[in-house]
Design a protein around this motif. Structure first.
Motif, PDB file in Angstrom:
ATOM      1  N   VAL A  74       0.846  -1.208   0.000  1.00 49.83           N
ATOM      2  CA  VAL A  74       0.000   0.000   0.000  1.00 49.83           C
ATOM      3  C   VAL A  74       0.872   1.244   0.000  1.00 49.83           C
ATOM      4  N   CYS A  80      -6.309  -1.219  -2.570  1.00 56.39           N
ATOM      5  CA  CYS A  80      -7.208  -2.285  -2.990  1.00 56.39           C
ATOM      6  C   CYS A  80      -8.569  -2.133  -2.323  1.00 56.39           C
ATOM      7  N   GLN A  86     -15.102  -5.695   3.026  1.00 57.00           N
ATOM      8  CA  GLN A  86     -14.213  -5.779   4.189  1.00 57.00           C
ATOM      9  C   GLN A  86     -14.215  -4.532   5.060  1.00 57.00           C
ATOM     10  N   MET A  87     -15.390  -4.272   5.620  1.00 53.72           N
ATOM     11  CA  MET A  87     -15.532  -3.144   6.542  1.00 53.72           C
ATOM     12  C   MET A  87     -14.972  -3.494   7.920  1.00 53.72           C
ATOM     13  N   PHE A  88     -14.800  -2.457   8.742  1.00 60.60           N
ATOM     14  CA  PHE A  88     -14.554  -2.643  10.173  1.00 60.60           C
ATOM     15  C   PHE A  88     -15.908  -2.387  10.836  1.00 60.60           C
ATOM     16  N   MET A  91     -16.718   0.404  13.448  1.00 59.62           N
ATOM     17  CA  MET A  91     -16.055   1.700  13.337  1.00 59.62           C
ATOM     18  C   MET A  91     -16.899   2.606  12.437  1.00 59.62           C
ATOM     19  N   GLU A  95     -14.042   7.115  10.681  1.00 57.38           N
ATOM     20  CA  GLU A  95     -12.878   6.347  11.133  1.00 57.38           C
ATOM     21  C   GLU A  95     -12.305   5.479  10.013  1.00 57.38           C
ATOM     22  N   LEU A  98     -10.226   7.829   7.985  1.00 56.86           N
ATOM     23  CA  LEU A  98      -8.983   8.180   8.687  1.00 56.86           C
ATOM     24  C   LEU A  98      -7.995   7.017   8.603  1.00 56.86           C
ATOM     25  N   LEU A  99      -8.514   5.783   8.724  1.00 59.12           N
ATOM     26  CA  LEU A  99      -7.635   4.621   8.594  1.00 59.12           C
ATOM     27  C   LEU A  99      -7.070   4.516   7.183  1.00 59.12           C
ATOM     28  N   TYR A 102      -3.887   6.148   7.012  1.00 59.60           N
ATOM     29  CA  TYR A 102      -3.032   5.781   8.142  1.00 59.60           C
ATOM     30  C   TYR A 102      -1.549   5.943   7.802  1.00 59.60           C
ATOM     31  N   LEU A 103      -1.210   5.693   6.533  1.00 57.72           N
ATOM     32  CA  LEU A 103       0.196   5.773   6.124  1.00 57.72           C
ATOM     33  C   LEU A 103       0.765   7.164   6.369  1.00 57.72           C
ATOM     34  N   ARG A 110      -4.350  14.685   4.927  1.00 59.60           N
ATOM     35  CA  ARG A 110      -5.534  13.967   5.383  1.00 59.60           C
ATOM     36  C   ARG A 110      -6.799  14.818   5.293  1.00 59.60           C
ATOM     37  N   ARG A 147     -12.255   4.859   1.093  1.00 59.89           N
ATOM     38  CA  ARG A 147     -11.180   4.490   2.016  1.00 59.89           C
ATOM     39  C   ARG A 147      -9.892   4.195   1.245  1.00 59.89           C
TER      40      ARG A 147
ATOM     41  N   ARG B 168      -6.805   3.498  16.371  1.00 55.34           N
ATOM     42  CA  ARG B 168      -7.669   3.054  15.277  1.00 55.34           C
ATOM     43  C   ARG B 168      -7.070   1.823  14.602  1.00 55.34           C
ATOM     44  N   GLN B 175     -10.866  -6.033  14.243  1.00 53.24           N
ATOM     45  CA  GLN B 175     -12.133  -6.267  13.548  1.00 53.24           C
ATOM     46  C   GLN B 175     -11.955  -6.940  12.191  1.00 53.24           C
ATOM     47  N   ASN B 176     -10.846  -6.685  11.526  1.00 48.98           N
ATOM     48  CA  ASN B 176     -10.627  -7.278  10.204  1.00 48.98           C
ATOM     49  C   ASN B 176      -9.148  -7.113   9.849  1.00 48.98           C
TER      50      ASN B 176
END
Lengths: 234, 290
Positions: A74, A80, A86-88, A91, A95, A98-99, A102-103, A110, A147, B168, B175-176
């Motif tokens: 990534v 991808c 493939q959610m969290f 959250m 969020e 924001l994830l 993350y990088l 951001r 995302r 986070r 969670q995944n």
């Protein structure tokens, strides 16, 4: 930009890919077509670093990446949108975004990227405090795409973005992909919904039983008898 | 038991329960992210108690101040155990991981036995037996201080988990895991960090209980059990659940002991545990998300 050569992969003792090769050039939208179990998702998992390939090479912007863990892939610029979104689940929408940034290299811009994502998907802005599990399938797919864009990728991979969505929503998803494409993004799209997407693709590959059996421009494949029989049921 | 006596009992149950919650949160956090039940959790707590005990004996360092030493030591110890002992077998069968944590626990408690001997030790500070009166209810000062510190630590943990990138990343990995990797999260690092944080919580809880408890090398065993009870009561992997589970266990034990059966204190907690499991096997807050 992306060059996959002679890729072999397996889950435990069950081999899935037997020497698949494909390439994606900068600015292109390339589609990967194939029936269930052909190995499309396995190929994507190898490219993104979630699955270690058995043999073969994967090159991105001239560097070999086949042994990199997913979080480094990534970082190099491949984002991808995975199969099944493939959610969290617990959250919030915000969020997730924001994830997505993350990088370290994506954190400085951001705020800009967040407002751009909300511009592209106003629906997500309305629901920004809501947990992902409470979103509809279409909203989840939009969130998965937003995302992925938050990491400022050079190549965007979408693995069956229309899977399990209502036909109206599928149309929205494909329009969104076309829009992202217009922004200059290089895209590798995995789809079973060939009729709607092949027209949009510069080039396409057909994957069968772990091998690429056919390749050509999108319209060439749309006109190909084998493809028409196998995927369009014509 | 009259009303004031009851309030008194519940209040001291809440104070102890807060510290139980802290032990349970550590176990729950580790389970949520790594899907490992850390059977050495109480033994790590005993290590925390002994570090504080040794610092008090040798340097007259106040046990609460020794948290400054115990917390970083706990993180390093936890991270080391995760990296060196757990990571290499993370894809092995579940019982291998269980046996590994049980083994770590045995090594820890026997090392303590070797270093400190088997006799129970205690520390005596100026405030060990001091109490404050709030109306007709009197509360132990060390338990109050411990509870206050627990609240601060748990609130801090919450802020980290909900407001920071690391937090986070931890929740996402719980969670995944694959999806977290796809966002650029190094989930291998997250697991090491989470095990470290879990051990810090356990060892810090040990320090907080030191002014109120005897310490001996096998004190950890009963706390592994209590941590497990707290986590299952609240729902495995749920941090909020672990808080309620801890408070519930503290109150039940305290009320049970208050009914005149001090020796059966631990039994009351386990009976409550069995009752909850019979009615709600998924725990009171059955959710596996951090």
């Amino acid at each position: 930009m992306l060059e996959v050569r002679d890729l072999h992969a397996a889950y435990g003792d069950a081999p899935v890919l037997f020497g698949a090769s494909l390439s994606v050039k900068e600015g292109e939208i390339v589609e990967l077509v194939g029936s269930n179990g052909a190995g499309k998702t396995t190929l994507i998992r190898c490219v993104t670093g979630l699955l270690r390939r058995r043999r073969g090479t994967i090159e991105f912007k001239g560097d070999r990446i086949e042994t990199h863990p997913a979080h480094e892939v990534v970082d190099r610029g491949i984002a991808c949108v995975p199969e099944g979104r493939q959610m969290f689940p617990s959250m919030s929408v915000e969020e997730h975004l924001l994830l997505g940034s993350y990088l370290r290299r994506a954190r400085s811009r951001r705020a800009e990227n967040l407002s751009r994502a909300y511009e592209l998907f106003p629906r997500l802005k309305e629901r920004r405090r809501q947990e992902a599990a409470t979103l509809s399938g279409g909203e989840q797919q939009m969130l998965a795409i937003a995302r992925a864009l938050m990491s400022e990728p050079r190549l965007l991979i979408l693995d069956e973005p229309s899977l399990g969505l209502a036909p109206v929503v599928v149309g929205q998803v494909f329009r969104t992909i076309a829009e992202i494409r217009k922004l200059g993004m290089t895209i590798l799209l995995v789809e079973q919904n060939v009729q709607k997407t092949l027209r949009m693709a510069d080039r396409a590959y057909v994957l069968e039983s772990g091998r690429v059996t056919l390749t050509g421009t999108g319209s060439e494949l749309l006109g190909n008898d084998l493809v028409r029989k196998a995927y369009l049921a014509l | 038991m009259d009303l004031i006596g009851f309030v008194q009992t519940v209040a001291s149950g809440v104070l102890t329960g807060g510290v139980y919650a802290m032990v349970g949160i550590g176990l729950s956090l580790i389970f949520g992210v790594m899907r490992i039940v850390n059977f050495a959790h109480g033994e790590f707590m005993a290590v925390g108690m002994y570090i504080a005990f040794a610092l008090f004996r040798s340097f007259h360092l106040d046990p609460y101040l020794s948290l400054v030493v115990v917390a970083p030591a706990g993180f390093l110890l936890g991270a080391f155990v995760e990296r060196v002992l757990l990571a290499p077998i993370q894809n092995a069968a579940e019982h291998s991981l269980i046996l590994m944590t049980v083994g770590v626990g045995l090594i820890l408690s026997n090392s303590l036995l070797l270093i400190f001997g088997a006799h129970p030790e205690t520390i005596y500070t100026s405030y060990s037996t001091r109490t404050v009166a709030i109306g007709p209810v009197t509360l132990s000062v060390p338990l109050l201080v411990s509870f206050a510190l627990t609240v601060i630590v748990v609130a801090g943990l919450f802020l980290v988990l909900t407001r920071t990138d690391l937090g986070r990343a931890i929740r996402a990995a719980a969670q995944n895991r694959d999806a977290a990797e796809l966002q650029g999260v190094d989930t291998r690092f997250v697991q090491t960090a989470v095990f470290g944080i879990g051990i810090v919580l356990s060892m810090a809880a040990g320090v907080l209980l030191l002014p109120a408890l005897y310490v001996f090398p096998t004190v950890g065993g009963i706390f592994t059990l209590k941590a497990f009870v707290v986590t299952v009561l609240g729902g495995m992997g749920s941090i909020v659940g672990a808080i309620w589970g801890g408070l519930l266990l503290g109150i039940v034990e305290s009320v049970g002991a208050g009914l005149g059966a001090t020796g059966y204190r631990d039994a009351f907690g386990l009976i409550a545990f069995l009752l909850v499991l019979l009615v709600r096997p998924q725990g009171l807050f059955g959710s596996s998300h951090v």
